[in-house]
Design a protein around this motif. Structure first.
Motif, mmCIF file in Angstrom:
data_model
loop_
_atom_site.group_PDB
_atom_site.id
_atom_site.type_symbol
_atom_site.label_atom_id
_atom_site.label_comp_id
_atom_site.label_asym_id
_atom_site.label_seq_id
_atom_site.Cartn_x
_atom_site.Cartn_y
_atom_site.Cartn_z
ATOM 1 N N HIS A 298 0.875 -1.301 0.047
ATOM 2 C CA HIS A 298 -0.151 0.059 -0.097
ATOM 3 C C HIS A 298 0.972 1.229 -0.035
ATOM 4 N N GLY A 299 0.397 2.080 -0.490
ATOM 5 C CA GLY A 299 0.988 3.668 -0.530
ATOM 6 C C GLY A 299 0.103 4.616 0.107
ATOM 7 N N GLY A 300 0.680 5.642 0.440
ATOM 8 C CA GLY A 300 0.036 6.429 1.534
ATOM 9 C C GLY A 300 0.539 8.179 0.955
ATOM 10 N N TYR A 301 -0.636 8.981 1.101
ATOM 11 C CA TYR A 301 -0.231 10.331 0.906
ATOM 12 C C TYR A 301 -1.194 10.949 1.756
ATOM 13 N N VAL A 302 -0.748 12.094 2.750
ATOM 14 C CA VAL A 302 -1.596 12.915 3.354
ATOM 15 C C VAL A 302 -0.829 14.092 3.734
ATOM 16 N N ASN A 303 -1.554 15.433 3.589
ATOM 17 C CA ASN A 303 -0.889 16.314 4.522
ATOM 18 C C ASN A 303 0.745 16.647 3.959
ATOM 19 N N ASN A 304 0.903 16.200 2.738
ATOM 20 C CA ASN A 304 2.089 16.572 2.224
ATOM 21 C C ASN A 304 3.205 15.430 2.787
ATOM 22 N N TYR A 305 2.856 14.549 3.297
ATOM 23 C CA TYR A 305 3.630 13.230 3.763
ATOM 24 C C TYR A 305 3.375 11.977 2.673
ATOM 25 N N ARG A 306 4.367 11.304 2.262
ATOM 26 C CA ARG A 306 4.284 10.061 1.680
ATOM 27 C C ARG A 306 4.778 8.869 2.122
ATOM 28 N N SER A 307 4.390 7.828 1.965
ATOM 29 C CA SER A 307 4.734 6.420 2.652
ATOM 30 C C SER A 307 4.591 5.475 1.641
ATOM 31 N N GLU A 308 5.236 4.297 1.750
ATOM 32 C CA GLU A 308 5.220 3.209 0.944
ATOM 33 C C GLU A 308 5.637 1.857 2.157
ATOM 34 N N ILE A 309 4.596 0.842 1.904
ATOM 35 C CA ILE A 309 4.808 -0.511 2.581
ATOM 36 C C ILE A 309 4.621 -1.572 1.830
#
Length: 417
Positions: A349-360
């Motif tokens: 899954h990828g994530g984006y919120v409030n100018n943060y990005r994340s990947e797992i």
């Protein structure tokens, strides 16, 4: 030193992100199913200078202010570190305990928590939503009565893409938004089409609260954060707003070609299952241990199997996997994407919120997982996972010297744009 070869492969993956631009993915929905790829990598070779290379390539050349990375293999955290600064124009370094927002990686927590609650209550994956939340409606009454828990978590209620996400991001309560779903034209029957949601997904919180009479955030804390030793994790704005060791969000200025710090916002704290979790890379290392089956005392294997079971094909969703070469097929499970990639089955899954990005991502067959957190919406993020696994396989079949040669020949000067 045993931790440094995984570091090589991460340096390599971050230095060859342009690979997929020249090698577009190949979709073959009907391609034969091959045995899963099983590889190992020698972690005993020493390459001491590569830590500096990682910081230089990931941060200095990309301009990304800060990032954090963890890799888990088998039952060990084989690499973990933070890089860069928490806020531009400061010297406050990112470390393994620095807090980031993870956006839609929160959905993976919701899927696992729901699986745990199924073990402890009268909820089932096929429980009808209206049995627990009578207020749930759709434009088609009959279809609304058929929507199940599995449909919420796999984005297959029949609602079109991002139905009323704008209201959720504006801070409106789920129970206030829910009646408005009656006015939305459906695009398919329940379970037929995956169409990404935040509002519909977050209704699972109401289902769980109705069945167990306990707040979703409290259950998340009690059932996952505490037993998994995720001491820095939370799901409220108050928790992150008072945090001292915080990676601030950043946005990219096209005019000045650099990142600038932005403010925290409250988006998704009204729906933590959809995107409201705050955490550190150290805690995400503990989470990967849970997901890889190393903590059956917290999440039994049968729960992981049920959550990761595919619900709907997404193989034709070419846009999402644009940066993934050699994709054979893909599905959405329950809060997780599943992709068959180079004969591996990856939960991602990828994530984006409030100018943060994340990947797992995790490869359950090989017990290999990775998570990367960024405090800016860098385009590197969408390349991390496929390149990580491709280079892991490559390095597993080459000598350490070959790995260094691969690194040295491919360093790129790629900037956010």
């Amino acid at each position: 030193m045993k931790y440094l070869l995984p570091l090589i492969l991460i340096i390599s993956l971050l230095s060859v992100f342009s690979f997929s631009a020249n090698h577009p993915e190949k979709y073959a929905a009907d391609s034969p199913v091959l045995p899963p790829r099983v590889v190992t990598i020698d972690t005993d070779t020493t390459y001491q200078y590569l830590g500096h290379k990682l910081e230089k390539e990931l941060l200095q050349k990309s301009g990304c202010p800060g990032a954090a990375l963890v890799i888990v293999k088998d039952s060990s955290i084989v690499y973990i570190d933070g890089f860069g600064v928490r806020k531009v124009n400061t010297s406050d370094s990112v470390d393994i305990n620095t807090i980031f927002r993870i956006g839609s990686l929160s959905k993976g927590f919701a899927g696992i928590l729901t699986g745990l609650m199924i073990e402890k209550s009268d909820i089932n994956w096929d429980s009808k939503i209206q049995e627990h939340v009578p207020e749930f409606v759709l434009s088609n009454d009959e279809q609304a009565s058929k929507v199940e828990v599995r449909h919420l978590l796999s984005h297959t209620t029949g609602l079109p893409l991002h139905s009323y996400t704008n209201l959720l991001e504006a801070g409106m309560d789920i129970n206030t938004i829910m009646p408005r779903l009656k006015t939305v034209n459906l695009i398919g029957g329940e379970g037929q089409i995956m169409s990404y949601q935040n509002v519909a997904f977050a209704i699972v919180e109401e289902v769980i609260q109705s069945a167990l009479n306990k707040d979703f955030g409290q259950l998340l804390h009690d059932e996952i954060f505490v037993p998994a030793n995720m001491q820095r994790s939370s799901c409220s704005f108050d928790a992150i707003a008072t945090e001292d060791n915080l990676a601030m969000p950043h946005s990219w200025s096209s005019k000045y070609r650099k990142y600038y710090s932005t403010k925290l916002n409250k988006k998704y704290y009204n729906a933590p299952s959809a995107g409201g979790i705050n955490t550190s890379i150290a805690d995400m290392g503990e989470w990967l241990q849970v997901l890889l089956g190393n903590r059956p005392d917290i999440v039994p294997l049968q729960v992981l199997d049920s959550v990761f079971a595919p619900e709907v094909s997404t193989t034709r969703d070419r846009k999402y996997f644009n940066n993934w070469p050699n994709v054979q097929r893909s599905h959405y499970a329950k809060g997780w994407r599943m992709v068959k990639f180079d004969n591996r089955t990856i939960m991602h899954h990828g994530g984006y919120v409030n100018n943060y990005r994340s990947e797992i991502a995790l490869d359950r067959e090989n017990k290999l997982g990775i998570c990367v957190l960024f405090n800016a919406p860098t385009r590197y993020a969408s390349h991390v996972v496929p390149t990580f696994f491709s280079l892991y396989d490559s390095l597993a079949t080459n000598s350490p010297k070959d790995g260094v040669q691969l690194l040295g020949s491919s360093l790129l000067d790629v900037h956010q744009n």
